[in-house]
Motif scaffolding. Structure first.
Motif, short mmCIF file in Angstrom:
data_model
loop_
_atom_site.label_atom_id
_atom_site.label_comp_id
_atom_site.label_asym_id
_atom_site.label_seq_id
_atom_site.Cartn_x
_atom_site.Cartn_y
_atom_site.Cartn_z
N ASP A 145 14.52 54.16 42.30
CA ASP A 145 14.11 52.83 42.71
C ASP A 145 15.09 51.83 42.11
OD1 ASP A 145 12.87 50.34 43.03
OD2 ASP A 145 10.87 51.22 42.99
N HIS A 196 15.02 48.80 41.82
CA HIS A 196 14.40 47.65 41.16
C HIS A 196 13.67 48.01 39.88
CE1 HIS A 196 15.40 45.55 44.83
NE2 HIS A 196 14.73 46.43 45.54
N HIS A 197 13.70 49.31 39.50
CA HIS A 197 12.97 49.73 38.31
C HIS A 197 13.74 50.88 37.65
CE1 HIS A 197 9.75 51.10 35.68
NE2 HIS A 197 9.07 50.03 35.99
N ARG A 223 11.41 54.32 37.61
CA ARG A 223 10.60 54.71 38.77
C ARG A 223 11.46 55.37 39.86
NH1 ARG A 223 6.96 49.98 40.18
NH2 ARG A 223 8.88 49.13 41.09
#
Length: 302
Positions: free
Chosen positions: A196, A198-199, A202
């Motif tokens: 991910d 954005h993380h 994750r």
């Protein structure tokens, strides 16, 4: 079953009838999938004998009943700092060991000074038994996922077990408690998994991710709590695979805040309940059942 025995640093395997005509080179490279570097080391150090005699011709055809002898149990550094932790052993022999990992424990250190991991506990256990060998995890569990984890006790066992895992010969079965009343009795999730953006930690279902396959089967539903208990088996071993796939289905794991679960437990309700392993040398089927009630209040739902 293939007959084997250990004497000191040496391991002996009696060649079975269906290995008639095999060469040592074929056994190591094709049957056991040993890395070239490892084979070269064994050749240079003269760590292989046939019927008590040093191996000269690596391509010589062996006969059923021949004794293949390998120096597998030499002392070496553990690779991690031994540190005591109370961990249940589910199975152990000269070649491998299976633990029932508790929650809140990493499988292996993430920094050189970390000592509270399963690998540190494994090294301590071997040290207490007078075994000084580098121990290696064959697969991992997330920090808060509990259950059966397999370690190899020497490099050749590690190479064989790695190959078995890749070829799906080692079977892993998980229990998962998920949010929602799952309607499908069973099914297969085939969705690639990638990072991910954005993380930092994750993962997510992504067309550009690595192939990932999870089989699931509904065990029971709990209407009052709006929960379902399911059994999962993996054909692949991607990071957070079960957590990502079930969240993608709309059934995140209870307690899994990272993937949409509610904080009804202090960690995700995921447990590696069973590990089935063909023994790397004898071919005997080893089945390990990890008692989940030791670690999980959520298993009271079962």
């Amino acid at each position: 079953m293939i007959h084997t025995r250990r004497f000191g640093e040496w391991f002996e395997l009696t060649l079975p009838h269906d290995w008639e005509g095999f060469s040592v080179d074929y056994i190591l490279r094709d049957l056991w999938k040993a890395p070239k570097k490892q084979i070269h080391f064994m050749r240079m150090e003269k760590h292989i004998k046939i019927n008590g005699n040093p191996l000269i011709d690596w391509n010589h055809s062996l006969k059923a009943g021949d004794r293949l002898q390998l120096k597998l149990f030499r002392e070496e550094d553990f690779g991690v700092q031994p540190a005591y932790r109370e961990v249940e052993v589910l199975y152990e022999d000269d070649h491998m060991i299976v633990f029932n990992k508790p929650a809140n424990m990493d499988t292996h250190p993430n920094t050189p000074d970390q000592t509270n991991t399963l690998a540190n506990a494994a090294a301590f256990l071997l040290q207490a038994q007078g075994e000084h060998r580098k121990i290696k995890h064959v697969h991992r569990l997330d920090r808060d996922t509990t259950g059966a984890v397999l370690f190899a006790k020497h490099p050749l066992a590690g190479a064989i077990l790695d190959s078995m895992l890749e070829e799906r010969l080692i079977k892993r079965t998980y229990l998962a408690l998920v949010h929602g009343r799952m309607k499908a009795k069973k099914g297969t999730i085939r969705e690639p998994i990638g990072r991910d953006r954005h993380h930092a930690t994750r993962r997510r279902v992504s067309p550009k991710g690595q192939p990932a396959i999870t089989h699931f089967e509904l065990i029971e539903t709990y209407p009052k709590q709006n929960l379902s208990l399911i059994k999962c088996q993996l054909d692949t071993g991607r990071t957070h695979q079960i957590r990502v796939h079930l969240s993608h289905l709309g059934h995140p794991l209870a307690g899994d805040l990272l993937y949409g679960g509610k904080p009804i437990f202090d960690h995700q309700a995921l447990h590696a309940e069973k590990l089935e392993i063909p023994h790397p040398f004898t071919k005997e089927k080893i089945t390990c059942i990890a008692n989940s009630a030791r670690h999980h209040p959520w298993t009271l739902y079962r």
